[in-house]
Scaffold this active site. Structure first.
Site, mmCIF file in Angstrom:
data_model
loop_
_atom_site.group_PDB
_atom_site.id
_atom_site.type_symbol
_atom_site.label_atom_id
_atom_site.label_comp_id
_atom_site.label_asym_id
_atom_site.label_seq_id
_atom_site.Cartn_x
_atom_site.Cartn_y
_atom_site.Cartn_z
ATOM 1 N N LYS A 38 -24.132 41.741 30.364
ATOM 2 C CA LYS A 38 -22.680 41.821 30.418
ATOM 3 C C LYS A 38 -22.211 43.217 30.837
ATOM 4 O O LYS A 38 -21.272 43.774 30.295
ATOM 5 C CB LYS A 38 -22.092 41.461 29.060
ATOM 6 N N CYS A 39 -22.879 43.761 31.839
ATOM 7 C CA CYS A 39 -22.631 45.119 32.311
ATOM 8 C C CYS A 39 -22.107 45.066 33.742
ATOM 9 O O CYS A 39 -22.445 44.145 34.493
ATOM 10 C CB CYS A 39 -23.953 45.908 32.250
ATOM 11 N N GLY A 40 -21.321 46.033 34.134
ATOM 12 C CA GLY A 40 -20.863 46.110 35.516
ATOM 13 C C GLY A 40 -22.015 46.262 36.504
ATOM 14 O O GLY A 40 -21.873 45.938 37.685
#
Length: 165
Positions: A38-40
């Site tokens: 759930k990271c850019g």
């Protein structure tokens, strides 16, 4: 054996809980990456998988270590993480058990990897998700910060220069 070569013998837990070492992936090049769903920077999974598909037959193994230390961006269970990696990004490279990369409870492998310096000459804590450590057959480690994409010329060049022809 140099201290760097010992990195290949430091134990860690696989996704199924079994003890493994980097040496089990052969004597080629290993790209160790702390990953998060759930990271850019999560789209880097696509480039990591492309590296694995392109160079895997020549001795590269990408090894992912899920880590929830950066803003809780890897909150899932191991089953959820493995399912996500497989179905969303088509990941075929090995994903290990969740670990800590920084702090007093950092995994021993990461304690050793963090001694290596990046292209600016800086060692120390992992900055964020998707920091990359390229472990060469000699045991030397080349470090690339999170925003350096897996297909960056410096990473690809180091892989190509250290794999058998």
């Amino acid at each position: 054996m140099s201290a760097d070569a010992d990195i290949r013998s430091i134990p860690f837990a696989a996704a199924d809980g079994a003890e493994k070492t980097l040496a089990e992936f052969g004597d080629g090049v290993v790209l160790v990456v702390n990953v998060a769903s759930k990271c850019g920077l999560t789209p880097q999974y696509e480039q990591l998988e492309e590296l694995q598909r392109t160079y895997g037959d020549r001795g590269l193994t990408v090894v992912g270590f899920p880590c929830n230390q950066f803003m809780g961006q890897e909150p899932g269970s191991m089953d959820e993480i493995l399912e996500y990696c497989s179905t969303t990004w088509g990941v075929s490279f090995p994903i290990q058990d969740k670990i800590r990369v920084n702090g007093a409870h950092a995994a021993p492998l990461y304690k050793a990897l963090k001694k290596s310096k990046d292209q600016m000459g800086l060692a120390g804590p992992v900055a964020w998700n998707f920091e990359k450590f390229l472990v060469l057959p000699t045991g030397e480690v080349q470090r690339f910060r999170p925003t350096t994409k897996p297909d960056d010329a410096a990473i690809v060049g180091a892989i190509e220069a250290n794999l058998p022809r």
